[in-house]
Design an enzyme around this catalytic site. Sequence first.
Site, PDB file in Angstrom:
ATOM      1  CE  LYS A   1      -1.873   1.638   4.029  1.00 59.02           C
ATOM      2  NZ  LYS A   1      -1.272   3.011   4.317  1.00 59.02           N
ATOM      3  CG  ASN A   2       2.134   2.755   3.680  1.00 62.58           C
ATOM      4  OD1 ASN A   2       1.096   3.074   3.130  1.00 62.58           O
ATOM      5  ND2 ASN A   2       2.535   2.303   4.716  1.00 62.58           N
TER       6      ASN A   2
ATOM      7  CB  CYS B   1      -5.681  10.845  11.311  1.00 59.95           C
ATOM      8  SG  CYS B   1      -4.319   9.890  11.791  1.00 59.95           S
TER       9      CYS B   1
ATOM     10  NE  ARG C   1      -0.041  10.360  10.165  1.00 57.68           N
ATOM     11  CZ  ARG C   1      -0.627   9.314   9.327  1.00 57.68           C
ATOM     12  NH1 ARG C   1      -1.746   8.511   9.562  1.00 57.68           N
ATOM     13  NH2 ARG C   1       0.205   8.993   8.277  1.00 57.68           N
TER      14      ARG C   1
ATOM     15  CG  ASP D   1       2.943   1.627   9.716  1.00 56.22           C
ATOM     16  OD1 ASP D   1       3.064   1.746   8.538  1.00 56.22           O
ATOM     17  OD2 ASP D   1       2.540   2.239  10.388  1.00 56.22           O
TER      18      ASP D   1
ATOM     19  NE  ARG E   1      -7.785   4.331   4.975  1.00 58.19           N
ATOM     20  CZ  ARG E   1      -7.310   5.563   5.509  1.00 58.19           C
ATOM     21  NH1 ARG E   1      -7.844   5.901   6.709  1.00 58.19           N
ATOM     22  NH2 ARG E   1      -6.088   5.887   5.025  1.00 58.19           N
TER      23      ARG E   1
HETATM   24  C1  EPZ Z   1       3.961   7.181   6.702  1.00 56.55           C
HETATM   25  O1  EPZ Z   1       3.033   8.018   6.981  1.00 56.55           O
HETATM   26  C2  EPZ Z   1       2.965   5.760   6.342  1.00 56.55           C
HETATM   27  N1  EPZ Z   1       2.068   5.951   5.358  1.00 56.55           N
HETATM   28  C3  EPZ Z   1       2.485   5.489   7.561  1.00 56.55           C
HETATM   29  O2  EPZ Z   1       1.582   4.334   7.437  1.00 56.55           O
HETATM   30  C4  EPZ Z   1       3.522   5.022   8.558  1.00 56.55           C
HETATM   31  O3  EPZ Z   1       3.050   4.864   9.944  1.00 56.55           O
HETATM   32  C5  EPZ Z   1       4.579   6.360   9.030  1.00 56.55           C
HETATM   33  O4  EPZ Z   1       4.926   6.814   7.202  1.00 56.55           O
HETATM   34  C6  EPZ Z   1       5.662   6.148   9.456  1.00 56.55           C
HETATM   35  O5  EPZ Z   1       6.325   4.985   9.289  1.00 56.55           O
HETATM   36  C7  EPZ Z   1       2.157   6.053   4.043  1.00 56.55           C
HETATM   37  O6  EPZ Z   1       3.392   5.900   3.533  1.00 56.55           O
HETATM   38  C8  EPZ Z   1       1.341   6.507   3.066  1.00 56.55           C
HETATM   39  P1  EPZ Z   1       5.485  10.442   8.661  1.00 56.55           P
HETATM   40  P2  EPZ Z   1       3.606   9.549   7.091  1.00 56.55           P
HETATM   41  O7  EPZ Z   1       5.381  11.764   7.895  1.00 56.55           O
HETATM   42  O8  EPZ Z   1       4.498   9.895   5.771  1.00 56.55           O
HETATM   43  C9  EPZ Z   1       5.833  13.819  12.032  1.00 56.55           C
HETATM   44  C10 EPZ Z   1      -0.284   2.717   7.726  1.00 56.55           C
HETATM   45  O9  EPZ Z   1      -0.472   2.072   8.880  1.00 56.55           O
HETATM   46  N2  EPZ Z   1       5.908  14.895  10.930  1.00 56.55           N
HETATM   47  O10 EPZ Z   1       6.813   9.717   8.404  1.00 56.55           O
HETATM   48  O11 EPZ Z   1       2.383  10.516   7.023  1.00 56.55           O
HETATM   49  C11 EPZ Z   1       4.512  13.139  12.037  1.00 56.55           C
HETATM   50  O12 EPZ Z   1       3.680  13.682  12.707  1.00 56.55           O
HETATM   51  C12 EPZ Z   1       0.109   4.326   7.822  1.00 56.55           C
HETATM   52  O13 EPZ Z   1       0.161   2.167   6.570  1.00 56.55           O
HETATM   53  C13 EPZ Z   1       5.892  16.251  11.190  1.00 56.55           C
HETATM   54  O14 EPZ Z   1       6.046  16.702  12.151  1.00 56.55           O
HETATM   55  O15 EPZ Z   1       4.348   9.598   8.585  1.00 56.55           O
HETATM   56  C14 EPZ Z   1       4.966  11.779  12.754  1.00 56.55           C
HETATM   57  O16 EPZ Z   1       5.031  12.132  14.109  1.00 56.55           O
HETATM   58  C15 EPZ Z   1      -0.251   4.932   8.998  1.00 56.55           C
HETATM   59  N3  EPZ Z   1       5.909  17.027  10.110  1.00 56.55           N
HETATM   60  C16 EPZ Z   1       6.326  11.506  11.994  1.00 56.55           C
HETATM   61  O17 EPZ Z   1       6.857  12.723  11.744  1.00 56.55           O
HETATM   62  C17 EPZ Z   1       5.588  16.789   8.825  1.00 56.55           C
HETATM   63  O18 EPZ Z   1       5.670  17.476   7.798  1.00 56.55           O
HETATM   64  C18 EPZ Z   1       6.514  10.522  11.164  1.00 56.55           C
HETATM   65  O19 EPZ Z   1       5.567  10.831  10.341  1.00 56.55           O
HETATM   66  C19 EPZ Z   1       5.646  15.272   8.534  1.00 56.55           C
HETATM   67  C20 EPZ Z   1       5.695  14.338   9.678  1.00 56.55           C
END
Ligand code: EPZ
Length: 420
Positions: free
Chosen positions: A22-23, A117, A122, A305, A397
């Site tokens: 998916k990712n 969410c 996020r 995850d 999803r």
């Molecule tokens: C990706 O989400 C994955 N989703 C998530 O999988 C996964 O949990 C996550 O990476 C971490 O591995 C997809 O790839 C579609 P991040 P993403 O930006 O990119 C903070 C699942 O279950 N942050 O790496 O949205 C954020 O709040 C899903 O399949 C900022 O502060 O996650 C978090 O605490 C859920 N500012 C941390 O960084 C930003 O601009 C990591 O989030 C961006 C992120």
Amino acid sequence: MQKIVIRGGARLRGEVRVSGAKNAALPILASSLLAEGRSIYRNVPALGDVRTMSRLLAKLGAEITAKPGGISHVDTSRITELEAPYELVKTMRASVLVLGPLCARHGRARVSLPGGCAIGARPIDQHLKGLAAMGAKIELEHGYVTARARRLRGATIVFDVVTVTGTENLMMAAALARGHTTLENAAREPEVEELARVLNKMGAKIHGAGTSLITIEGVDELHPVEHAIIPDRIEAGTLLVAAAITRGDVLVRDCLPEHLDAVLNKLRAAGVEVTADGDGIRVRGKSDLRPADISTQPFPGFPTDMQAQFMVLMTRARGQSVLSETIFENRYMHVPELQRMGADIVVEGRTAIVRGPTRLTGATVMATDLRASASLVLAGLIAEGTTEILRIYHLDRGYDRLDKKLRALGADVRRAKGSL
Ligand code: EPZ
């Protein structure tokens, strides 16, 4: 609305194939916007988020043809809109992945801000900071972000936090920018590396994906490609835990062990027999599991995850396990439901203490997010009696027919009409 009904107790046996990731599929589908013409993607998983991304691309003017066997044709010859509306973004925050490609290729993108969410606030500040560094004019208004740039230019971007989709969005934007871009403290997830592989096939010049330092030499044009998507390491991890927790004997096929090292190491630490076997991984579960502590980290650390699924496994271990969730501030929504089934779990801030072994009993439980729902399915597999899981749209999803795959391994699991 559907629910899943599970009668616990069966030991899982046999072979199961992992679907496409998916990712990886979501950013790859969004990357089609960087080129004009028809891209062909294979091994595309049949799940809700992929359908949402397809609907979003179609809304922008792309022609999507889903063919049997996980093949998707995406024709971006006539992009007519540059806006990702609230209706779609609120159902899937990964919609933000069209921001970089649209701004880079069409000079403008308007995307609804994802908002918070179930698992955390996020924010997307890192995505916006990077686009601004590349010369985009960023405006936040009426719940939308608009990014405008006649042509993005190369920049040096240092991420304050490791962000997967942030790295992907800026990698896509930089691929068509004028000049050289450096991404420092970039995410190293296999899905980021896979996206770079696809972009380079489209004609991009990206180096270092899979490390924390990625360099991109912008090009003037990219072309459509044909590509088969990597297997889903989180689905594979979930199936491995299902085999271990039921003391089963299962070969999980079409998965890449090198994408799962941290998970396999913790399974072994817990006393699960894990062996590489052909194009897959074989798991033989044991009755006397040992406790294991985990701390979720960006790749190659233990994936957030897989935290919920591993927590259920630790309810069967003899002793105390300490789980630390360092990525998301609110990723223990599954705990109250597991406690209702009899689990002994105490949460203090970002730490959860699991004591075992505990006897789980079937109950009616509510799914709250994607991986939480997977943990409730795993709990249902080992609980005495019947478990009913409501709101399984969360599961659909991100999992491609998980119930069907578990049934093929001998689980007593079925779908039924639900009230909620
Ligand atoms: C990706 O989400 C994955 N989703 C998530 O999988 C996964 O949990 C996550 O990476 C971490 O591995 C997809 O790839 C579609 P991040 P993403 O930006 O990119 C903070 C699942 O279950 N942050 O790496 O949205 C954020 O709040 C899903 O399949 C900022 O502060 O996650 C978090 O605490 C859920 N500012 C941390 O960084 C930003 O601009 C990591 O989030 C961006 C992120």
